[in-house]
Design a protein around this motif. Sequence first.
Motif, short mmCIF file in Angstrom:
data_model
loop_
_atom_site.label_atom_id
_atom_site.label_comp_id
_atom_site.label_asym_id
_atom_site.label_seq_id
_atom_site.Cartn_x
_atom_site.Cartn_y
_atom_site.Cartn_z
N MET A 34 -5.01 2.53 7.59
CA MET A 34 -4.26 2.86 6.33
C MET A 34 -4.93 4.08 5.90
SD MET A 34 -1.76 2.44 4.22
CE MET A 34 -0.96 0.98 4.73
N GLN A 129 -2.78 -1.04 8.12
CA GLN A 129 -1.81 -0.51 9.31
C GLN A 129 -1.95 -1.00 10.69
OE1 GLN A 129 0.15 1.65 7.69
NE2 GLN A 129 0.93 2.98 9.34
N ILE A 147 2.82 -1.02 4.65
CA ILE A 147 2.60 -0.33 5.97
C ILE A 147 3.16 1.30 5.49
CG2 ILE A 147 2.76 -1.80 7.42
CD1 ILE A 147 5.56 -0.89 8.24
#
Length: 258
Positions: A34, A129, A147
């Motif tokens: 992420m 992610q 996400i």
Amino acid sequence: MRGKRGKAYKKLMAAYHQTFGFREPYQVLVDTEMVKEATRCTMGLPAALERTLRGTVKPMITQCSIRHLYALSTAEHPNKEGLIAIAKGFERRKCNHHELEQPLPEKECIESVSLKNGHNKHRYVLAVQNKDIRALFRDILGAPTIIINRSVMILEAMNAASRRVRDGTEREKFKAGIVEVQEKKKKKKRGPKGPNPLSVKKKAPKNLAPSDKPAGQAQGGGDTEGNAKKKRKRKHGKGGEGGGQPVSAEAAISSADN
Ligand SMILES: [Zn+2]
């Protein structure tokens, strides 16, 4: 954030508040993927998280995740220092794996700090992610996941298990503990839950009732619409078109079964 998505997220977070006890500032557990993805699309993570969750956030990252960032090769990640700097701005979630020679794989680390007996114990929001890590939370009650998809941060829809709790009768059971909820789900599946045949029959003529409004029925000003409809139904019954009603009932039953 405005528009449809903003409204949907607001509603979603309200449900997490009401059903699962989420409160601001939301503790958001972030994985290294992420951090990388947000950086790639020049998105400031804390601000984006606050816009998405419609509230204040406390981004967190585990000790192992930070170690994974330090371990990146500069050749592959020229912006490595930038990634580390972002992660250092977050609260460091102690995972007690720091004594290990190597950091745990992120999946194991995040699982160990967040899940306790299959329960999102600390009410973390997962800004994750990595697909494998997200999969850990697919069936966990009250585990909001975020996400980034095509440079847009997305709060994913509530998973099915959580929706069942939100929607219903099981809320009190949830408070008592997860095991009870699971037991109740099993029972529910066994029970035949069709529509009450009587109520279906009652509804039948309503569906086929003519849509014209009874403008002339002003005498019963205080009457509910339901009463007016009943009167109309009776008229049709006497009206001689006897064949209409049984057929319509059947139709309604079959449509209700679908
Ligand atoms: Zn760890």
